[in-house]
Motif scaffolding. Structure first.
Motif, PDB file in Angstrom:
ATOM      1  N   SER A 169       0.812  -1.216   0.000  1.00 13.60           N
ATOM      2  CA  SER A 169       0.000   0.000   0.000  1.00 13.60           C
ATOM      3  C   SER A 169       0.843   1.262   0.000  1.00 13.60           C
ATOM      4  O   SER A 169       0.393   2.317  -0.466  1.00 13.60           O
TER       5      SER A 169
ATOM      6  N   VAL B 215      -3.344   3.132  -0.945  1.00  6.71           N
ATOM      7  CA  VAL B 215      -4.284   2.223  -0.289  1.00  6.71           C
ATOM      8  C   VAL B 215      -5.438   1.827  -1.208  1.00  6.71           C
ATOM      9  O   VAL B 215      -5.920   0.694  -1.156  1.00  6.71           O
TER      10      VAL B 215
ATOM     11  N   GLN C 240      -4.167  -0.734  -3.749  1.00  7.22           N
ATOM     12  CA  GLN C 240      -4.012  -2.033  -3.096  1.00  7.22           C
ATOM     13  C   GLN C 240      -5.354  -2.761  -3.056  1.00  7.22           C
ATOM     14  O   GLN C 240      -5.446  -3.955  -3.351  1.00  7.22           O
TER      15      GLN C 240
ATOM     16  N   SER D  44      -7.937  -1.879   2.418  1.00  9.53           N
ATOM     17  CA  SER D  44      -7.927  -3.217   1.815  1.00  9.53           C
ATOM     18  C   SER D  44      -8.636  -4.241   2.689  1.00  9.53           C
ATOM     19  O   SER D  44      -9.163  -5.243   2.177  1.00  9.53           O
TER      20      SER D  44
END
Length: 478
Positions: free
Chosen positions: A318, A323, A326, A378
């Motif tokens: 990430s 983020v 990801q 995630s």
């Protein structure tokens, strides 16, 4: 002006028909028009839904910290990968100490995770390396029989992580059977590995007929300069894995057939990271993990081996990609894996390595939760996909110009997962009066025919605009 012709792709469900409008010619739209081909009007599921498909890896945090087990369970994870070390369980030949393995496996099964156990780290008395060929194969056979007998609740066993490592002694980790002859027995190490698979398959199956032996989790990427094929990213600079290991392993199996239905392995497991996805797409077609699966399946077919695939490790950092990206990679990889018939996919890893870890591990931020155990985006993406697609049965890919679309059935209802292949949005039309659309993190939008969110002007059709983040689309009976 050209008028559009449409066909309909429908999946019968208890709520009625989930129907996708398949355009045979482009209709005017404010977004990029989507489908351009006509699949069959009726679609049958291609593969039965896999059991315990959604996996995560633990480095010990789920086992050792009771507060993290509910967090792991709430993510929706069904399979948990963990390592047991032969060197810790049998420090002295013939003397077993099961306490550490008891703790791990009991913690996983008591919390309803399907264990996937990597067997690693040879004891010094049994081999001249922790990661390579075993010299005392009698003790090896005895240990595996004792292990499988003690833990009948474990269905999946694997021998070493990344056994195709060819960089011993510079990189003595995981497995290291990719060299020529590190134990000096006059045989290629890949042949030693094949023999260990043969012994392990028999030992584990005779001790627990319900168990399945996986090949070690093959890297089959990051190839070294000596073996990297033409066109491979970086031409093997910095790589440590042997490109020829798997073909040589399969060739050895061909040359040494086993009697009475015995096998060398039940499942071929491998690791996948997206940096190599374009290479595999150029070699075998497909996208991402599907492309690598295509290449591996082609190799298996060439050797007349019928074995399912399992992704033992996949992930994205990430910090490197952000983020949200990801989360995008996570969902796309799990969806493509389902579409490719992959048995299970394991995310590496559950928790970020701490900043205090030795370099370079201190920079590895692949986790679903951070080092303070705070869920990252995630985590929510993983939680959403497990809720949306657990027990979902893949039906087929859908034609979508400029994007990817996958059709599933779940509990008798049809569901599509869709995203654009670039930042440019696409629109995908459905025959419906109401659609439920859930984004990457589970936020739901209800779109009605003719509403401002409807990107298709026709009555009885709803056009959903989709960007690069996956969305889940389900029709509601009118």
């Amino acid at each position: 002006m050209m008028r559009s012709r449409h066909s309909w792709l429908c999946v019968l469900s208890s709520a009625g028909l989930l129907c996708l409008v398949v355009a045979c010619a482009s209709a005017p739209t404010s977004l990029t028009p989507s489908p351009i081909a006509s699949p069959p009007l009726a679609a049958s599921p291609a593969n039965p839904p896999p059991q315990n498909y959604f996996g995560i890896n633990t480095e010990g945090e789920v086992v050792n910290h009771e507060m993290l087990r509910p967090l792991a369970a709430a993510s929706g994870a069904q399979m948990m990968r963990f390592i047991v070390e032969w060197s810790a369980l049998e420090k002295t030949a013939g003397e077993y100490s099961w306490e550490s393995a008891d703790q791990v496996i009991n913690a996983l099964t008591e919390n309803h995770f399907e264990p996937l156990i990597l067997i690693m780290n040879n004891p010094a008395w049994a081999a001249n390396s922790t990661c390579g060929p075993v010299k005392d194969l009698v003790a090896y056979d005895r240990f595996l029989r004792a292990l499988a007998t003690r833990y009948p609740q474990v269905k999946y066993w694997a021998l070493y992580n990344e056994p195709d490592n060819a960089a011993y002694p510079e990189a003595p980790r995981g497995g290291c059977f990719g060299g020529d002859d590190i134990d000096g027995n006059g045989k290629r190490d890949v042949e030693d590995y094949a023999e260990q698979l043969r012994i392990a398959w028999r030992a584990i199956h005779e001790s627990n007929p319900d168990a399945r032996l996986l090949s070690g989790a093959l890297a089959y990427d990051n190839f070294d300069q000596a073996t990297a094929p033409a066109g491979y990213p970086g031409r093997g600079q910095g790589g440590i894995f042997g490109y020829h290991f798997l073909p040589q392993l399969l060739a050895y199996m061909d040359a040494h057939p086993l009697p009475n239905g015995e096998k060398y392995f039940d499942v071929l497991s491998f690791n996948f990271y997206y940096i190599y996805g374009d290479y595999w797409a150029s070699q075998a077609g497909g996208v991402g993990v599907s492309a690598k699966a295509n290449a591996l399946n082609a190799l298996l077919r060439a050797h007349s081996i019928n074995a399912p695939l399992l992704v033992s490790e996949t992930g994205e950092d990430s910090t490197r990609v952000g983020v949200n990206e990801q989360s995008n990679f996570l969902v796309k990889t799990y969806v493509r894996g389902l579409a490719s018939g992959i048995l299970a996919t394991v995310w590496w890893t559950f928790q970020d390595y701490p900043d205090s870890a030795p370099p370079p591990a201190n920079t590895w931020k692949y986790g679903l939760i951070d080092e303070q155990a705070k869920p990252k985006p995630s985590y929510m993406a993983f939680q959403t996909i497990t809720r949306e697609l657990t027990d979902a049965q893949f039906v087929q890919t859908l034609p979508l110009q400029g994007g990817e679309a996958y059709l599933f059935t779940q509990d008798g209802a049809g569901k599509a997962v869709v995203w654009s292949s670039s930042e440019a949005p696409v629109v995908i039309p459905f025959a419906a009066t109401v659609l439920h659309v859930r984004d990457l993190y589970g936020t739901e939008t209800i779109i009605s025919d003719g509403s401002p969110q409807d990107n298709d002007a026709a009555v009885g059709r709803i056009g959903v605009g989709v960007g690069p983040s996956p969305v889940y689309i389900q029709v509601t009976a009118s």
